[in-house]
Design a protein around this motif. Structure first.
Motif, short mmCIF file in Angstrom:
data_model
loop_
_atom_site.label_atom_id
_atom_site.label_comp_id
_atom_site.label_asym_id
_atom_site.label_seq_id
_atom_site.Cartn_x
_atom_site.Cartn_y
_atom_site.Cartn_z
N ILE A 94 42.32 -1.90 55.18
CA ILE A 94 41.37 -1.00 56.65
C ILE A 94 39.54 -1.18 55.79
O ILE A 94 39.84 -0.71 54.03
CB ILE A 94 41.44 0.48 57.32
N PRO A 95 38.54 -2.10 56.06
CA PRO A 95 37.55 -1.75 55.60
C PRO A 95 37.25 -0.66 55.00
O PRO A 95 36.91 0.45 55.47
CB PRO A 95 36.78 -2.27 56.87
N ILE A 96 35.83 -0.73 54.09
CA ILE A 96 35.02 0.54 53.31
C ILE A 96 34.42 0.65 54.04
O ILE A 96 33.05 -0.32 54.47
CB ILE A 96 34.86 0.29 51.93
N GLU A 97 33.90 2.12 54.38
CA GLU A 97 32.36 2.36 55.18
C GLU A 97 31.80 3.48 54.61
O GLU A 97 31.16 4.45 53.65
CB GLU A 97 33.40 3.09 56.33
N TYR A 98 30.19 2.51 54.73
CA TYR A 98 29.15 2.56 53.88
C TYR A 98 27.79 3.16 54.16
O TYR A 98 27.30 2.43 55.04
CB TYR A 98 29.35 1.28 52.86
N ARG A 99 27.88 4.20 53.91
CA ARG A 99 26.48 4.69 55.14
C ARG A 99 25.27 5.55 54.10
O ARG A 99 25.64 5.79 53.29
CB ARG A 99 27.13 5.23 56.24
N TYR A 100 24.25 6.32 54.86
CA TYR A 100 23.29 6.80 54.09
C TYR A 100 23.05 8.52 54.51
O TYR A 100 22.85 8.28 55.60
CB TYR A 100 22.39 5.98 53.78
N VAL A 101 23.08 9.57 54.10
CA VAL A 101 22.72 10.38 54.47
C VAL A 101 21.33 12.00 53.58
O VAL A 101 21.28 11.73 52.55
CB VAL A 101 23.91 11.74 54.33
N LYS A 102 20.40 12.21 54.52
CA LYS A 102 19.65 12.63 53.70
C LYS A 102 19.76 13.87 52.74
O LYS A 102 21.04 14.88 53.72
CB LYS A 102 18.05 12.90 55.25
N ALA A 103 19.40 14.73 51.63
CA ALA A 103 19.71 15.78 51.55
C ALA A 103 19.18 16.59 52.19
O ALA A 103 18.10 16.94 53.28
CB ALA A 103 18.49 15.59 49.54
N ASP A 104 19.98 17.97 51.50
CA ASP A 104 19.76 19.67 52.35
C ASP A 104 19.81 20.07 51.26
O ASP A 104 19.66 20.13 49.90
CB ASP A 104 20.68 19.32 53.54
#
Length: 458
Positions: free
Chosen positions: A357-367
């Protein structure tokens, strides 16, 4: 009458909620022990009671009178053992839907048991939308914010960052309304709490005007994408890649706001056909790395289509995930994302690790939420998966130390092996959260064995 796959999923969810209690609206608990398990089947328990209150007052009484541990349950889509207990599990399925909204401020209040899948259409009717959404929308609202569930986009935080007010039912049954001006310390902690402070019955959200988006997908060499990553995340509102294991390629996805009036709807269906194809190649060619890579590269480039999509935002962000799996996700500092992914991909390929199953790669803003995985730093979220019928323990054990090397924080709703000793140094505001938890629930009514481990409590 025929039903779509998504309608079947929703219907099963409603049946599950109905099974939490006997059919009488005022019933307090099931008359016999009913086993519970999560979506992947990896977590299960036989609780002494399964509760589904019909009102906040009934919920408060149930929590106050409960003997033993009380754990909230939403859509059962967390992979970590947040729910299992021999005490009581509580569903808020009867507390669902929009309560009120403010058209001038673009705000709306929902019951905590509302499935995220039902929020998009409800908000569209009043001209509002969530600023961003996660890859799936099966979670309940309270569950999604409890674990800092997120989508992708370096200018967008998790769902928890959109919360501007909430109502919390404490261990003693007291009901608190919390926001930045009313019980601010509790509000701050409760926006990501793993259900350890109490049950969240209402959530007030800061939204935006309803909008439409345009999704494009394409296949490209993984190394090229990682080299271009700074520009790709700068040029797109929402960007992610799904890296195909044992290959040289990834599927890139860019989603951007659009004023294009056309509607090009998603193709129906989920991941079954793609998963079956990858599974067969994995089974037959795992021991021949070069041939394996050539076949997957060819399939991705020539046999899988990626039609463009233009539609209302909530119809595009979330996807149907009808192949069950177990998942481990860590959030590493944004700048470390490419290096971390490269090392994971190399490890899987060199060691011929057993997963497809593929690896998911994303970006998220700091809080600045104390227990958020994104507290104090922009992050890159990297998710590895294992098909639910295959052993995930050995596979994840090979990958997890790579995340530690890059100062990763585990997603609270995904599998990991850390306890308080390793977790506390990762969170600058760890003690702030623990102080709030102790003040609200000194006897640990909301703590199961997993939470006691990660919080370091006997």
């Amino acid at each position: 009458m025929s039903l779509s796959r998504r309608e079947v999923i929703k219907a099963l969810g409603l049946l599950g909620a109905a099974g939490v209690l006997s059919s009488a609206p005022g019933a307090r608990a099931a008359t016999r022990a009913i086993p519970w398990r999560n979506w992947s089947g990896g977590q299960s328990c036989i609780p002494a009671a399964r509760l589904a209150p019909a009102s906040e007052e009934q919920l408060a009484a149930m929590i106050r009178d409960a003997v033993g541990t009380v754990r909230p349950v939403g859509s059962a889509h967390s992979f970590s053992p947040l729910v299992p207990t021999e005490g009581s599990i509580v569903s808020l399925a009867n507390l669902s839907g929009m309560i009120r909204h403010d058209p001038a401020r673009l705000q709306a209040e929902f019951w905590g048991g509302t499935p995220m899948s039902q929020m998009g259409p409800a908000l569209k009717k009043i001209g509002q939308a969530l600023p961003n959404m996660a890859d799936i929308d099966y979670q309940t609202l309270a569950g999604a914010i409890a674990t800092s569930t997120h989508g992708t986009g370096p200018r967008f935080g998790s769902y928890s960052t959109n919360v501007i007010g909430l109502r919390l039912v404490k261990a003693d049954g007291e009901i608190l309304d919390c926001d930045a001006g009313n019980h601010p310390e509790i509000f701050d902690a409760a926006r990501v709490s793993l259900g350890s402070l109490g049950l969240i019955t209402r959530v007030r959200l800061q939204n935006r005007k309803a909008f439409r988006v345009h999704r494009k997908e394409w296949v490209q060499d993984t190394e090229e994408l990682l080299e271009q990553m700074p520009q790709l995340i700068k040029d797109n509102d929402h960007f992610e890649i799904n890296t195909l294991l044992h290959s040289d390629v990834s599927i890139a996805t860019a989603i951007n706001e659009t004023s294009d009036p056309r509607t090009i709807a998603k193709e129906p269906g989920g991941d079954v056909e793609k998963a079956l194809m990858l599974s067969r190649v994995h089974r037959e060619h795992r021991d021949s790395p070069r041939l394996y890579a050539m076949i997957v590269n060819f399939i991705a480039r020539h046999l899988i289509s990626f039609p463009e999509v233009i539609d209302d935002s909530y119809k595009v962000f979330a996807n149907v995930r009808d192949v069950r799996f177990n998942e481990m996700e860590y959030e590493v500092p944004a700048a470390a994302g490419p290096a971390c992914l490269r090392e994971i991909v190399k490890k899987i390929r060199d060691q011929k690790l057993n997963s497809f199953i593929p690896i998911e790669y994303r970006y998220v803003k700091a809080d600045q939420i104390p227990l958020s995985m994104f507290q104090g730093r922009d992050a890159c979220a990297i998710s590895v998966h294992q098909y639910f019928e295959m052993d995930h323990h050995n596979f994840f054990a090979q990958i997890e130390p790579i995340f530690w090397k890059y100062d990763g924080r585990p997603h609270w709703g995904k599998l990991h092996t850390l306890n308080a000793r390793q977790l506390a140094p990762l969170y600058p505001r760890w003690k702030d959260f623990m102080a709030v938890r102790e003040s609200l629930d000194p006897r640990g009514k909301f703590l199961n064995a997993h939470l006691r481990s990660i919080f370091g409590l006997s």
